[in-house]
Design a protein around this motif. Structure first.
Motif, PDB file in Angstrom:
ATOM      1  N   ALA A  94      14.361   4.437   0.145  1.00 13.45           N
ATOM      2  CA  ALA A  94      15.120   4.228  -1.089  1.00 13.45           C
ATOM      3  C   ALA A  94      14.288   4.495  -2.348  1.00 13.45           C
ATOM      4  O   ALA A  94      14.807   4.434  -3.464  1.00 13.45           O
ATOM      5  CB  ALA A  94      15.673   2.814  -1.129  1.00 13.45           C
ATOM      6  N   GLY A  95      12.974   4.762  -2.155  1.00 19.26           N
ATOM      7  CA  GLY A  95      12.123   5.090  -3.286  1.00 19.26           C
ATOM      8  C   GLY A  95      11.452   3.912  -3.950  1.00 19.26           C
ATOM      9  O   GLY A  95      10.850   4.071  -5.016  1.00 19.26           O
ATOM     10  N   THR A  96      11.522   2.735  -3.332  1.00 25.00           N
ATOM     11  CA  THR A  96      10.863   1.555  -3.894  1.00 25.00           C
ATOM     12  C   THR A  96       9.537   1.316  -3.175  1.00 25.00           C
ATOM     13  O   THR A  96       9.360   1.723  -2.019  1.00 25.00           O
ATOM     14  CB  THR A  96      11.753   0.315  -3.743  1.00 25.00           C
ATOM     15  OG1 THR A  96      12.055   0.118  -2.349  1.00 25.00           O
ATOM     16  CG2 THR A  96      13.063   0.487  -4.508  1.00 25.00           C
ATOM     17  N   PRO A  97       8.579   0.646  -3.830  1.00 27.63           N
ATOM     18  CA  PRO A  97       7.298   0.378  -3.168  1.00 27.63           C
ATOM     19  C   PRO A  97       7.504  -0.432  -1.879  1.00 27.63           C
ATOM     20  O   PRO A  97       8.210  -1.450  -1.885  1.00 27.63           O
ATOM     21  CB  PRO A  97       6.524  -0.441  -4.205  1.00 27.63           C
ATOM     22  CG  PRO A  97       7.099  -0.012  -5.522  1.00 27.63           C
ATOM     23  CD  PRO A  97       8.561   0.198  -5.245  1.00 27.63           C
ATOM     24  N   LEU A  98       6.910   0.030  -0.809  1.00 28.32           N
ATOM     25  CA  LEU A  98       7.091  -0.593   0.503  1.00 28.32           C
ATOM     26  C   LEU A  98       6.714  -2.071   0.498  1.00 28.32           C
ATOM     27  O   LEU A  98       7.348  -2.885   1.181  1.00 28.32           O
ATOM     28  CB  LEU A  98       6.243   0.146   1.539  1.00 28.32           C
ATOM     29  CG  LEU A  98       6.394  -0.329   2.980  1.00 28.32           C
ATOM     30  CD1 LEU A  98       7.492   0.457   3.682  1.00 28.32           C
ATOM     31  CD2 LEU A  98       5.086  -0.178   3.746  1.00 28.32           C
TER      32      LEU A  98
ATOM     33  N   PHE B 140      -9.741   2.686  -6.816  1.00 26.25           N
ATOM     34  CA  PHE B 140      -8.908   1.563  -7.240  1.00 26.25           C
ATOM     35  C   PHE B 140      -9.353   0.320  -6.477  1.00 26.25           C
ATOM     36  O   PHE B 140     -10.005   0.419  -5.430  1.00 26.25           O
ATOM     37  CB  PHE B 140      -7.413   1.834  -7.001  1.00 26.25           C
ATOM     38  CG  PHE B 140      -7.057   2.053  -5.550  1.00 26.25           C
ATOM     39  CD1 PHE B 140      -6.721   0.996  -4.717  1.00 26.25           C
ATOM     40  CD2 PHE B 140      -7.052   3.338  -5.013  1.00 26.25           C
ATOM     41  CE1 PHE B 140      -6.397   1.208  -3.387  1.00 26.25           C
ATOM     42  CE2 PHE B 140      -6.730   3.562  -3.685  1.00 26.25           C
ATOM     43  CZ  PHE B 140      -6.402   2.489  -2.861  1.00 26.25           C
ATOM     44  N   LEU B 141      -9.003  -0.845  -7.002  1.00 24.34           N
ATOM     45  CA  LEU B 141      -9.288  -2.103  -6.335  1.00 24.34           C
ATOM     46  C   LEU B 141      -8.068  -2.514  -5.521  1.00 24.34           C
ATOM     47  O   LEU B 141      -6.942  -2.517  -6.034  1.00 24.34           O
ATOM     48  CB  LEU B 141      -9.643  -3.188  -7.347  1.00 24.34           C
ATOM     49  CG  LEU B 141     -10.923  -2.948  -8.158  1.00 24.34           C
ATOM     50  CD1 LEU B 141     -11.053  -3.977  -9.267  1.00 24.34           C
ATOM     51  CD2 LEU B 141     -12.150  -2.995  -7.233  1.00 24.34           C
ATOM     52  N   VAL B 142      -8.285  -2.844  -4.263  1.00 21.53           N
ATOM     53  CA  VAL B 142      -7.180  -3.143  -3.345  1.00 21.53           C
ATOM     54  C   VAL B 142      -6.317  -4.288  -3.876  1.00 21.53           C
ATOM     55  O   VAL B 142      -5.086  -4.184  -3.939  1.00 21.53           O
ATOM     56  CB  VAL B 142      -7.715  -3.481  -1.941  1.00 21.53           C
ATOM     57  CG1 VAL B 142      -6.583  -3.949  -1.030  1.00 21.53           C
ATOM     58  CG2 VAL B 142      -8.420  -2.268  -1.344  1.00 21.53           C
ATOM     59  N   GLU B 143      -6.955  -5.376  -4.283  1.00 17.81           N
ATOM     60  CA  GLU B 143      -6.209  -6.537  -4.775  1.00 17.81           C
ATOM     61  C   GLU B 143      -5.338  -6.165  -5.968  1.00 17.81           C
ATOM     62  O   GLU B 143      -4.133  -6.484  -6.005  1.00 17.81           O
ATOM     63  CB  GLU B 143      -7.194  -7.648  -5.158  1.00 17.81           C
ATOM     64  CG  GLU B 143      -6.526  -8.898  -5.715  1.00 17.81           C
ATOM     65  CD  GLU B 143      -7.520 -10.004  -6.037  1.00 17.81           C
ATOM     66  OE1 GLU B 143      -7.142 -10.905  -6.814  1.00 17.81           O
ATOM     67  OE2 GLU B 143      -8.656  -9.993  -5.517  1.00 17.81           O
ATOM     68  N   ASP B 144      -5.913  -5.490  -6.940  1.00 16.54           N
ATOM     69  CA  ASP B 144      -5.162  -5.115  -8.144  1.00 16.54           C
ATOM     70  C   ASP B 144      -4.029  -4.147  -7.811  1.00 16.54           C
ATOM     71  O   ASP B 144      -2.899  -4.293  -8.316  1.00 16.54           O
ATOM     72  CB  ASP B 144      -6.096  -4.460  -9.168  1.00 16.54           C
ATOM     73  CG  ASP B 144      -7.047  -5.441  -9.824  1.00 16.54           C
ATOM     74  OD1 ASP B 144      -6.895  -6.662  -9.593  1.00 16.54           O
ATOM     75  OD2 ASP B 144      -7.953  -4.986 -10.560  1.00 16.54           O
ATOM     76  N   ALA B 145      -4.314  -3.148  -6.986  1.00 12.84           N
ATOM     77  CA  ALA B 145      -3.314  -2.117  -6.685  1.00 12.84           C
ATOM     78  C   ALA B 145      -2.099  -2.704  -5.989  1.00 12.84           C
ATOM     79  O   ALA B 145      -0.954  -2.328  -6.289  1.00 12.84           O
ATOM     80  CB  ALA B 145      -3.939  -1.017  -5.823  1.00 12.84           C
TER      81      ALA B 145
ATOM     82  N   HIS C 170      -0.105   0.698  -1.258  1.00 14.92           N
ATOM     83  CA  HIS C 170       0.451   0.633  -2.617  1.00 14.92           C
ATOM     84  C   HIS C 170       1.087   1.950  -3.058  1.00 14.92           C
ATOM     85  O   HIS C 170       1.855   1.969  -4.021  1.00 14.92           O
ATOM     86  CB  HIS C 170      -0.618   0.163  -3.615  1.00 14.92           C
ATOM     87  CG  HIS C 170      -1.479   1.236  -4.205  1.00 14.92           C
ATOM     88  ND1 HIS C 170      -2.591   1.730  -3.559  1.00 14.92           N
ATOM     89  CD2 HIS C 170      -1.408   1.915  -5.383  1.00 14.92           C
ATOM     90  CE1 HIS C 170      -3.159   2.647  -4.318  1.00 14.92           C
ATOM     91  NE2 HIS C 170      -2.463   2.790  -5.427  1.00 14.92           N
ATOM     92  N   THR C 171       0.798   3.042  -2.340  1.00 13.48           N
ATOM     93  CA  THR C 171       1.409   4.320  -2.690  1.00 13.48           C
ATOM     94  C   THR C 171       2.568   4.704  -1.773  1.00 13.48           C
ATOM     95  O   THR C 171       3.190   5.751  -1.968  1.00 13.48           O
ATOM     96  CB  THR C 171       0.361   5.447  -2.635  1.00 13.48           C
ATOM     97  OG1 THR C 171      -0.261   5.445  -1.334  1.00 13.48           O
ATOM     98  CG2 THR C 171      -0.710   5.262  -3.702  1.00 13.48           C
ATOM     99  N   VAL C 172       2.856   3.859  -0.790  1.00 11.72           N
ATOM    100  CA  VAL C 172       3.920   4.180   0.165  1.00 11.72           C
ATOM    101  C   VAL C 172       5.262   3.670  -0.358  1.00 11.72           C
ATOM    102  O   VAL C 172       5.384   2.504  -0.750  1.00 11.72           O
ATOM    103  CB  VAL C 172       3.634   3.568   1.548  1.00 11.72           C
ATOM    104  CG1 VAL C 172       4.741   3.943   2.537  1.00 11.72           C
ATOM    105  CG2 VAL C 172       2.279   4.029   2.076  1.00 11.72           C
ATOM    106  N   LEU C 173       6.249   4.557  -0.356  1.00  6.16           N
ATOM    107  CA  LEU C 173       7.591   4.195  -0.807  1.00  6.16           C
ATOM    108  C   LEU C 173       8.543   4.128   0.382  1.00  6.16           C
ATOM    109  O   LEU C 173       8.382   4.830   1.376  1.00  6.16           O
ATOM    110  CB  LEU C 173       8.115   5.239  -1.804  1.00  6.16           C
ATOM    111  CG  LEU C 173       7.278   5.467  -3.060  1.00  6.16           C
ATOM    112  CD1 LEU C 173       7.908   6.564  -3.918  1.00  6.16           C
ATOM    113  CD2 LEU C 173       7.117   4.178  -3.858  1.00  6.16           C
ATOM    114  N   THR C 174       9.560   3.293   0.260  1.00 11.95           N
ATOM    115  CA  THR C 174      10.616   3.243   1.265  1.00 11.95           C
ATOM    116  C   THR C 174      11.508   4.473   1.109  1.00 11.95           C
ATOM    117  O   THR C 174      11.371   5.245   0.151  1.00 11.95           O
ATOM    118  CB  THR C 174      11.481   1.988   1.084  1.00 11.95           C
ATOM    119  OG1 THR C 174      12.178   2.093  -0.176  1.00 11.95           O
ATOM    120  CG2 THR C 174      10.638   0.718   1.088  1.00 11.95           C
TER     121      THR C 174
END
Length: 227
Positions: free
Chosen positions: A147-151, A176-181, A141-145
């Motif tokens: 292009a700067g968008t969430p992977l 954090f909760l995996v499902e929510d994130a 959930h913290t990894v970006l492409t």
């Protein structure tokens, strides 16, 4: 023979509880033997290198499986684990696939590790099969492409459910909760019954929901490698 990189956590503190955590033994052992038995060459890496911490709960007698018992008697595998390569030294272009076992540890270190982000981003960009199981999909959930968008925006994924975390009585301990994130960054999150094997494949991205999904996720990674 393909070269498979397995990435484990180096984090061993379970929040501020005073308890230890790390990677979940079954989530390493089951995929490791799926890969080894298929004749693949496995390299183990972690942020700090050396011996990654095993979550002590996953080493309890009632948590053991055929794979963990096999690992416990496998001096060669234990030596390979103890000598994990620092992530900073990994050139992911030298590997054909990447697999992340879970456990709670990744929620603290791999989620913010720049080398881990690079490995995930580069693998996804070139279609290198990438598998993550249980809590490990949470690091996405913290990894970006580039292009700067969430992977994982718009991608089908799974991972440890809110219900499974509640059953583990760690909802208020984890960062954090995996499902929510995953949902919060626009992933198309899917799940099966708590505690049962459930694997989702989206392109070359494979995610497994929980420890029971470990072997099936590894098998799916091998299926992608064979294409």
């Amino acid at each position: 023979m393909s070269r498979i990189l397995m990435v484990l956590t180096s984090h061993d503190e379970l929040g501020d509880t005073g308890r230890k955590t790390g990677f979940w033994l079954e989530e390493f052992a089951a995929p490791y033997y799926v890969f080894v038995d298929a004749g693949q060459d496995v390299t183990i890496a972690s942020p700090k290198g050396g011996q990654p911490p095993i979550d002590p709960t996953s080493a309890l007698p009632q948590m053991q499986t055929d794979s963990t018992r096999r690992f416990d008697a496998d001096d060669q595998a234990k030596a390979a684990l103890a000598a994990s390569v620092p992530l900073a030294d990994i050139d992911v272009s030298q590997f054909d696939a990447v697999f992340y076992p879970g456990g709670h540890g990744p929620l603290w270190d791999l989620v913010a590790d720049a080398h881990s982000h690079r490995i995930i981003r580069d693998s996804d960009a070139v279609g290198r099969p990438l598998g993550l199981v249980c809590h490990a999909p949470g690091v996405l959930h913290t990894v970006l492409t580039e292009a700067g968008t969430p992977l994982v925006a718009g991608r089908q994924v799974t991972g440890f459910t809110n219900g499974e975390e509640e059953a583990a009585q760690l909802t208020d301990v984890v960062p954090f909760l995996v499902e929510d994130a995953l949902q919060q960054v626009g992933a198309d999150y899917r799940k099966g019954p708590d505690g049962e094997s459930f694997v989702v494949t989206d392109g070359t991205l494979v995610t497994g929901q929980n420890p029971a999904s470990s072997a099936a996720a590894a098998q799916e990674l091998l299926t992608l490698l064979a294409r």
